[in-house]
Write an enzyme that holds these catalytic residues in place. Structure first.
Site, short mmCIF file in Angstrom:
data_model
loop_
_atom_site.label_atom_id
_atom_site.label_comp_id
_atom_site.label_asym_id
_atom_site.label_seq_id
_atom_site.Cartn_x
_atom_site.Cartn_y
_atom_site.Cartn_z
N SER A 174 21.89 38.12 8.96
CA SER A 174 20.97 36.99 8.77
C SER A 174 19.78 37.46 7.95
O SER A 174 19.36 38.62 8.06
CB SER A 174 20.48 36.49 10.12
OG SER A 174 19.42 35.56 9.93
N TYR A 208 17.28 38.24 18.33
CA TYR A 208 18.22 37.83 17.29
C TYR A 208 18.09 38.75 16.07
O TYR A 208 19.08 39.30 15.58
CB TYR A 208 17.92 36.38 16.89
CG TYR A 208 18.83 35.83 15.82
CD1 TYR A 208 20.18 35.59 16.07
CD2 TYR A 208 18.34 35.54 14.54
CE1 TYR A 208 21.01 35.08 15.08
CE2 TYR A 208 19.16 35.03 13.57
CZ TYR A 208 20.50 34.80 13.83
OH TYR A 208 21.33 34.30 12.85
P1 NAD Z 1 27.27 27.84 15.22
O1 NAD Z 1 26.53 27.83 16.51
O2 NAD Z 1 27.66 26.55 14.59
O3 NAD Z 1 28.58 28.75 15.37
C1 NAD Z 1 28.61 29.93 16.13
C2 NAD Z 1 29.95 30.01 16.84
O4 NAD Z 1 30.03 31.24 17.56
C3 NAD Z 1 30.16 28.87 17.85
O5 NAD Z 1 31.38 28.22 17.59
C4 NAD Z 1 30.17 29.58 19.19
O6 NAD Z 1 30.99 28.97 20.16
C5 NAD Z 1 30.67 30.96 18.79
N1 NAD Z 1 30.32 31.97 19.81
C6 NAD Z 1 29.12 32.13 20.42
N2 NAD Z 1 29.20 33.11 21.33
C7 NAD Z 1 30.48 33.56 21.32
C8 NAD Z 1 31.18 34.55 22.06
N3 NAD Z 1 30.57 35.26 23.00
N4 NAD Z 1 32.48 34.76 21.77
C9 NAD Z 1 33.11 34.03 20.82
N5 NAD Z 1 32.49 33.07 20.08
C10 NAD Z 1 31.19 32.84 20.34
O7 NAD Z 1 26.37 28.68 14.23
P2 NAD Z 1 26.49 29.02 12.68
O8 NAD Z 1 25.21 28.62 12.07
O9 NAD Z 1 27.76 28.56 12.09
O10 NAD Z 1 26.46 30.61 12.77
C11 NAD Z 1 27.51 31.46 12.40
C12 NAD Z 1 26.93 32.84 12.15
O11 NAD Z 1 26.04 32.78 11.05
C13 NAD Z 1 26.13 33.39 13.34
O12 NAD Z 1 26.40 34.76 13.51
C14 NAD Z 1 24.70 33.21 12.90
O13 NAD Z 1 23.83 34.14 13.49
C15 NAD Z 1 24.82 33.41 11.40
N6 NAD Z 1 23.72 32.83 10.65
C16 NAD Z 1 23.50 31.48 10.66
C17 NAD Z 1 22.43 30.97 9.94
C18 NAD Z 1 22.11 29.50 9.90
O14 NAD Z 1 21.07 29.13 9.39
N7 NAD Z 1 22.98 28.63 10.41
C19 NAD Z 1 21.60 31.82 9.21
C20 NAD Z 1 21.86 33.18 9.23
C21 NAD Z 1 22.93 33.68 9.95
#
Ligand code: NAD
Length: 262
Positions: free
Chosen positions: A153, A168
């Protein structure tokens, strides 16, 4: 002294990528899984809930014609993670790709964060990635070919994001170090390891949809003049998983519209 087991093997025609956290409806993982399926990968959609994973897998299989299967695993549970990887190995084509996308955010300020909250975030984001990656990398190493991408991130690089705070950010920064180490240790086995660091992407991880007001605030920091989409991230991940990307390893790709320019 023994020489490392170079060179890397070629990609098999049929190959599988695991994408963790891929069942979220508007999430980055789902977009990655769909794009990989489009690019000819068999895909293992992994998430907490078995029905949701299966449903997303069926949906992607229907729209792409690819082999896509859903698996349930809480990646924080080491045994569940390695059981899932074994099932993928036994049921799908050769495991070549791994996208460590599953993650949770945490908006709690450092002075207030409890040990429970800290451990919850680290257990999923960092330990979960360790569990899945070690199980998957052992299989890739046997075949002398693999591609690993950690979803970190912008928060890891700029010291907290627009939402996530210390737990985080620290867990996501650890993923950068992990990918760099894997690049060195696993390179001789034909495996590359890289990170992708998204900026703010409009998904549900920050507690729901971005409000118009929040979007306007974010836009002020974005030279490209728009909020990032899940496909902005997926295209870079898919590129890093390609056979032709085999000379790229230990690198972090920022996908943030210029919000953080290092
Ligand atoms: P999201 O919440 O839509 O998806 C995350 C998924 O991870 C969910 O489906 C959840 O059920 C799953 N998950 C959580 N804990 C889990 C576990 N213990 N075992 C298996 N699955 C698990 O979020 P997103 O925005 O799509 O995020 C995806 C990745 O991208 C994450 O790692 C997040 O940190 C990273 N990210 C997101 C952003 C953003 O702005 N959305 C920015 C930087 C990084």
């Amino acid at each position: 002294m023994t020489l490392p087991p170079y060179p890397a093997a070629a990609f098999p025609d049929e190959r599988t990528a695991i994408v963790t956290g891929a069942a979220s409806e508007r999430g980055i993982g789902r977009a990655i899984a769909r794009r990989l399926a489009h690019e000819g990968w068999a895909v293992a959609v992994v998430d907490l809930d078995a029905d949701a994973s299966r449903q997303v897998a069926e949906d992607i299989a229907r729209s792409t014609g690819a082999v896509v299967a859903g698996y349930a695993a809480d990646i924080a549970d080491a045994e569940a993670a390695s059981r899932m990887v074994r099932a993928v190995r036994d049921e799908l084509p050769q495991l070549v790709g791994l996208v460590n996308n599953a993650g949770v955010s945490s908006p709690v300020p450092f002075l207030e964060v409890s040990r429970e909250e800290w451990n919850r975030v680290v257990d999923i984001n960092l330990n979960g990635t360790f569990h899945v990656t070690q199980a998957a990398a052992r299989i890739m190493a046997e075949h002398r070919v693999g591609r690993i991408v950690n979803i970190s991130s912008a928060s890891a690089e700029r010291g907290g994001g627009v939402y996530g705070r210390a737990a985080y950010s620290a867990s996501k920064a650890a993923l950068l170090g992990l990918a760099r180490t894997l690049a060195r240790e696993l390179g001789p086995y034909g495996i590359t390891a890289n990170s992708v660091s998204p900026g703010s992407i409009d998904t549900d991880i920050m507690g729901g949809r971005l409000t118009d007001e929040r979007k306007l605030e974010l836009l002020r920091e974005l030279p490209v003049g728009r909020i990032g989409t899940v496909d902005d991230v997926a295209v870079v991940v898919a590129f890093l998983l390609r056979e032709e990307a085999g000379y790229i390893t230990g690198v972090t790709y920022d996908v943030n519209g210029g919000s953080h320019i290092a």
